[in-house]
Design a protein around this motif. Structure first.
Motif, PDB file in Angstrom:
ATOM      1  N   LEU A 102       0.721  -1.289   0.008  1.00 38.91           N
ATOM      2  CA  LEU A 102      -0.061  -0.095   0.098  1.00 38.91           C
ATOM      3  C   LEU A 102       0.790   1.363   0.012  1.00 38.91           C
ATOM      4  O   LEU A 102       0.416   2.408  -0.713  1.00 38.91           O
ATOM      5  N   GLU A 105       1.414   2.305  -3.640  1.00 40.60           N
ATOM      6  CA  GLU A 105       0.278   2.759  -4.084  1.00 40.60           C
ATOM      7  C   GLU A 105      -0.284   4.224  -3.648  1.00 40.60           C
ATOM      8  O   GLU A 105      -0.590   5.128  -4.543  1.00 40.60           O
ATOM      9  N   ASN A 106       0.249   4.592  -2.302  1.00 40.56           N
ATOM     10  CA  ASN A 106      -0.363   5.918  -1.780  1.00 40.56           C
ATOM     11  C   ASN A 106       0.369   6.940  -2.244  1.00 40.56           C
ATOM     12  O   ASN A 106       0.166   8.129  -2.437  1.00 40.56           O
ATOM     13  N   SER A 193      -7.965   2.115   4.346  1.00 42.10           N
ATOM     14  CA  SER A 193      -7.324   1.530   3.168  1.00 42.10           C
ATOM     15  C   SER A 193      -8.056   0.622   2.449  1.00 42.10           C
ATOM     16  O   SER A 193      -7.852   0.079   1.449  1.00 42.10           O
ATOM     17  N   THR A 195      -8.834  -2.466   3.043  1.00 43.84           N
ATOM     18  CA  THR A 195      -7.854  -3.842   3.003  1.00 43.84           C
ATOM     19  C   THR A 195      -7.954  -4.521   4.461  1.00 43.84           C
ATOM     20  O   THR A 195      -7.763  -3.684   5.412  1.00 43.84           O
ATOM     21  N   ARG A 458      -5.218  -9.748   0.511  1.00 45.40           N
ATOM     22  CA  ARG A 458      -5.188  -8.352   0.715  1.00 45.40           C
ATOM     23  C   ARG A 458      -6.038  -7.923  -0.577  1.00 45.40           C
ATOM     24  O   ARG A 458      -5.671  -8.322  -1.584  1.00 45.40           O
ATOM     25  N   GLN A 459      -6.800  -6.740  -0.243  1.00 42.77           N
ATOM     26  CA  GLN A 459      -7.642  -6.335  -1.374  1.00 42.77           C
ATOM     27  C   GLN A 459      -7.138  -5.201  -2.121  1.00 42.77           C
ATOM     28  O   GLN A 459      -7.576  -3.781  -1.924  1.00 42.77           O
ATOM     29  N   ARG A 460      -5.929  -5.290  -2.608  1.00 45.44           N
ATOM     30  CA  ARG A 460      -5.228  -4.197  -3.248  1.00 45.44           C
ATOM     31  C   ARG A 460      -4.487  -4.593  -4.692  1.00 45.44           C
ATOM     32  O   ARG A 460      -4.875  -5.729  -5.093  1.00 45.44           O
ATOM     33  N   THR A 461      -4.060  -3.579  -5.048  1.00 46.61           N
ATOM     34  CA  THR A 461      -3.512  -3.985  -6.664  1.00 46.61           C
ATOM     35  C   THR A 461      -1.871  -4.371  -6.698  1.00 46.61           C
ATOM     36  O   THR A 461      -1.654  -5.199  -7.379  1.00 46.61           O
ATOM     37  N   TRP A 462      -1.100  -3.380  -5.973  1.00 46.83           N
ATOM     38  CA  TRP A 462       0.343  -3.635  -6.150  1.00 46.83           C
ATOM     39  C   TRP A 462       0.759  -4.677  -5.349  1.00 46.83           C
ATOM     40  O   TRP A 462       0.924  -4.565  -3.953  1.00 46.83           O
ATOM     41  N   ASP A 526      -7.557 -10.916  -5.228  1.00 45.51           N
ATOM     42  CA  ASP A 526      -6.817 -10.327  -4.015  1.00 45.51           C
ATOM     43  C   ASP A 526      -5.415 -10.605  -4.441  1.00 45.51           C
ATOM     44  O   ASP A 526      -5.174 -11.425  -5.211  1.00 45.51           O
TER      45      ASP A 526
END
Length: 912
Positions: A102, A105-106, A193, A195, A458-462, A526
């Motif tokens: 994260l 990403e942030n 976030s 996630t 985790r519910q993210r992209t990177w 995920d």
């Protein structure tokens, strides 16, 4: 007649070694030389036949310049690697970087104004990758500036396709062992976030929360309690009340039924007195007592919904606070979930990923953020006459360490790694590990004991996508054959292939599944927890790079007990049956000079890059060696100044030693230990003890002990030996036995200091080594070995220890005489000693030039009478020395020749 100048006849120290370190400017030049020589590989090649010692680098996160904590960590590692390379091992150092997650990403969203929601996922991930690689380049140069040597051009990086493929193979081994599963379970969830979070991503802050006492009316009391009994529960999270599905009681806890205000209430007997005060129950009648196990399977009605729920038993229930009856929401708490599984309770969670109440919570609360819902739910309970009390309390509450916002416990479908299945195996392995500090064993053991599963999604992209697919019926597929196939793709193309390729191209050719008759599959969205990324480094950054398994040592901050130490241990034992490290060392955090956490907003941040560029990284390294790193350490400009003073003493001492070796060749001029006088032998004996103690300290990672032992020895050397030695080194003939004796000692001492200090202040030692005269130089001091402990037969050790105390008494007497204006400098003194029995024996047995040792011109020993100055087992008088001052050696003597020099100096001058 003009006096002769005898300056040229003195053997004044000669060396071009500069007094001023000027490290800020000089170190980059030295580091450039290391790179030109390829010093790192020169050392490894020299040690190629030695046993390997591998320190596995815990990867720092690739985001932003390094801070003081990074510097502490990397310098400690460099101490270990350098020492091992100089002490009989081949010790490579492979740096690593953690790059997913994260923060990057942030950083793109905030700093570079990237709108990831409007971008193709693969393109956004490529931006993340480019950003991470930029950060690695910045940090790499900063770490190298600290003097850390290693495989800087070939580090392991968690975004590298080889590393990702290795991670998938670690994951697949766990899949094959049945350790990976999907389930609905409450996890730390960050609404800010959106996630799930790992425990290592949680920090606790004090917050003010509404604390409420709620009555829930019984429906079925099994005829053991009155029909309209009210069970009293307590919570600090009113927003979880809509998710209440049970009340837990302790089976062995005794409960009391009371009557007050016309109603029956049940609470724990031990809590009754406190609750009377809290809830202002003034007229209380005790009706009966009942044990918790008797309450099992009673039922009650939810105060806000038409829902009947059971009373259940839970071992987690205590009487420390609350009411002894625990409001239980299996969708919002770990213990609630566990006890709920025993009673087949639904994992009910009426809260969405943004922390908003869902329509399942009812129209009144739907769409409200959980904290805002608190007051509305409290109001509703009041309206239903179920609210017995509301109070604000301050308590510690979990927050997202990145956004600094509160987190919630929320049940969501997640992928988990089972710890329970391999827990005994992990706990057994923990007992094989060597721990520094020793309490690390208990700390990590307790964490594993308390852990049932690890949420790895985790519910993210990177990040590294979880290689699962879903069938037409929604069945989750985690097939080892599919994962192996995808790992091969990743090894060639990287994990972005998950986002750029069609499903059919990700599955093995001809792959089918009975739940997808039309061969339609959907990809998991995920990604893996970043702790799974770094926790797989024992394969991607160690085993697959040819360094073997397990590593000899892991050393990181104490926060990594719940982070990298933990995840590496789980994945390591899961895949190999053995812990990934033989030794584990943890260090504390770097605080400011007052013991406060460093913060930009407070203006108390000490920048290690600035220290390196101004004062020099050797100063920073010396500071690291000076602190007890196993606890939190303090760093400030004042503390750095203190360390700079220690550095100055070390440097000046080395310069003095160098200067007095200009005409000495150790191969030709060295004197045998037995030929030396007692003072010379004692200094070499202490030097030998220093070698033993410092190497022991290095072996047990006590670098503060290394620092103290060496700085104490430098102080002893300067005051006890080097000052008196000037009378011989400067005055006597160049090849006199006495002078060669001292040069033998100081060569050995300098050689020892350079070797022992090279791991700590390598730039300075590299520079000093270049200036040692009349030796065959290697490419750098780092190619030297640690000095060996010798067997020295020195029979007068105890006498010499006593002599050091005698000398302290003498120096005090001389200082007093100077203050009383009896003498000026100590060479103006005539010292008269009146020894008692023990000191008399000491002076008779020791082979010492006493006048030289005390730096006085004349000395008498008298066996009768008493002196003015008292010491231990001796008294003494300090008188002005009478006679003539020699123009060459400045001693007061009985006679000088026509040129104004004493017979000793005359003999030396005539021989030139």
């Amino acid at each position: 007649m003009e006096k002769k100048d005898f300056k040229d006849s003195l053997l004044i120290p000669k060396t071009d070694f500069p007094m001023r370190g000027n490290l800020g400017k000089k170190e980059p030049v030295i580091q450039s030389e290391w790179e030109k020589k390829d010093l790192y590989n020169l050392v490894l090649n020299k040690n190629k036949d030695y046993p390997q010692f591998f320190l596995h680098d815990g990867p720092p996160y690739a985001n932003g310049s390094i801070h003081a904590g990074h510097a502490l960590n990397k310098i400690l590692k460099d101490f270990i690697v350098r020492y091992k390379n100089m002490n009989g091992f081949k010790a490579p150092y492979l740096p690593g970087w953690d790059t997913h997650g994260l923060p990057i990403e942030n950083a793109l969203t905030k700093n570079k104004k990237v709108n990831r929601k409007k971008m193709n996922l693969a393109d956004f991930r490529n931006l993340c990758k480019d950003y991470a690689l930029e950060q690695i380049d910045i940090q790499r140069q900063q770490f190298k500036r600290l003097g850390v040597l290693g495989e800087w051009e070939k580090p392991y990086v968690t975004l590298d396709k080889d590393y990702e493929a290795a991670q998938y193979r670690v994951f697949n081994q766990m899949v094959k062992k049945g350790l990976i599963y999907k389930g609905l379970k409450p996890v730390y969830w960050s609404p800010s976030s959106e996630t799930a979070l790992a425990e290592a991503e949680i920090e606790y802050k004090d917050v003010v929360s509404p604390s409420i006492y709620v009555s829930m009316e019984a429906k079925d009391t099994k005829d053991k309690l009155p029909k309209h009994t009210h069970f009293v529960v307590w919570t600090t999270t009113p927003w979880t009340i809509p998710a209440n599905l049970a009340i837990a009681v302790g089976p062995e806890i005794e409960y009391t039924l009371i009557k007050t205000d016309g109603k029956h209430y049940l609470v724990a007997r031990e809590r009754l007195e406190a609750l009377q005060d809290i809830l202002d129950w003034r007229q209380v009648t005790k009706v009966q007592n009942i044990f918790g196990w008797e309450l099992e399977h009673m039922t009650y009605k939810h105060p806000l919904y038409d829902r009947i729920s059971p009373v259940i038993l839970g071992d987690h229930v205590t009487t420390e606070d609350g009411t002894g009856l625990v409001h239980t929401a299996p969708g919002h708490g770990e213990e609630d979930f566990i006890v709920g599984q025993k009673y087949d309770l639904e994992v009910y969670c009426p809260v969405d990923e943004q922390g908003l109440m869902t329509k399942e919570a009812g129209k009144r609360f739907a769409g409200m953020y959980v904290e805002d819902a608190n007051e509305e739910i409290i109001k509703a309970l009041f309206e239903e006459k179920s609210l017995l009390g509301k109070f604000d309390i301050t308590h510690s509450y979990p927050h997202d360490w990145r956004t600094k916002q509160p987190v919630i416990f929320r049940a969501t479908p997640q992928w988990f790694a089972s710890i329970e299945i391999i827990k005994d195996e992990i706990l057994k392995e923990i007992q094989t590990i060597e721990w520094y500090p020793s309490w690390g064993n208990v700390r990590l053991s307790n964490m594993i004991k308390d852990r049932g599963s690890w949420c790895i999604s985790r519910q993210r992209t990177w990040g590294v996508p979880i290689p699962a697919f879903y069938t037409e019926k929604g069945t989750a597929i985690l097939d080892p054959k599919v994962i192996d196939h995808f790992a091969d793709i990743v090894e060639k193309e990287g994990s972005n292939a998950w986002y750029t390729k069609e499903v059919k191209d990700l599955l093995p050719p001809g792959y089918t599944h009975p739940d997808s008759p039309n061969n339609i599959f959907r990809k998991e969205t995920d990604i893996m927890d970043v702790w799974f990324d770094s926790g797989s480094s024992h394969h991607g950054g160690m085993l697959d790079r040819g360094y073997g398994y397990p590593a000899d040592i892991y050393i990181e901050g104490s926060d990594q007990y719940r982070g990298w130490f933990n995840s590496s241990l789980i994945t390591g034992v899961a895949t190999t049956g053995k812990a990934p490290y033989k030794t584990l060392v943890s260090h504390g955090f770097v605080l400011d000079g007052e013991g406060k956490k460093m913060s930009k907003s407070m203006g108390n941040v000490v920048d290690p890059n600035k220290i390196a560029d101004t004062l020099g990284s050797d100063i920073l390294r010396l500071w690291v060696s000076s602190v007890d790193y196993q606890a939190d350490v303090r760093l400030s400009n004042d503390l750095i100044k203190q360390v700079s003073e220690s550095y100055r003493k070390i440097r000046n001492t080395m310069k003095f030693l160098l200067g007095n070796l200009f005409d000495y060749n150790d191969l030709k001029d060295r004197r045998d230990f037995k030929e030396l006088n007692d003072v010379d032998q004692y200094v070499l004996y202490r030097n030998n003890e220093l070698i033993k103690e410092v190497k022991d300290a290095y072996d047990t990672y006590r670098f503060d002990l290394v620092y103290r032992k060496i700085t104490n020895y430098v102080t002893f050397l300067s005051s006890f030996y080097l000052d008196p030695a000037k009378d011989v080194l400067y005055i006597e003939k160049a090849d006199s036995i006495e002078r060669r004796n001292i040069q033998t000692v100081i060569f050995k001492v300098l050689d020892t200091m350079v070797r022992l200090l090279t791991p700590i202040i390598p730039h300075t030692c590299s520079e000093v080594y270049e200036y040692i005269p009349n030796i065959e130089h290697l490419e750098d001091a780092y190619l030297l070995d640690m000095p060996k402990v010798e067997e020295l037969d020195f029979e007068h050790i105890e006498l010499m220890e006593d002599f050091t105390y005698l000398r302290e008494d003498v120096l005090k007497a001389l200082e007093n005489a100077r203050n009383e204006k009896i003498i000026g400098k100590s060479l103006n003194a005539h010292l008269v000693l009146y020894p008692k029995s023990r000191t008399k024996t000491l002076l008779e047995k020791l082979n010492i030039n006493l006048a030289q040792a005390f730096i006085v011109s004349k000395l008498d020993i008298r066996h009768t009478g008493f002196g003015k100055h008292k010491g231990k087992d001796i008294s003494m008088d300090v008188l002005p020395a009478e006679g003539h001052t020699c123009d060459r050696c400045w001693q007061v003597v009985d006679q000088v020749n026509k040129d104004g020099i004493c017979p000793r100096c005359e003999s030396v001058v005539e021989s030139l």
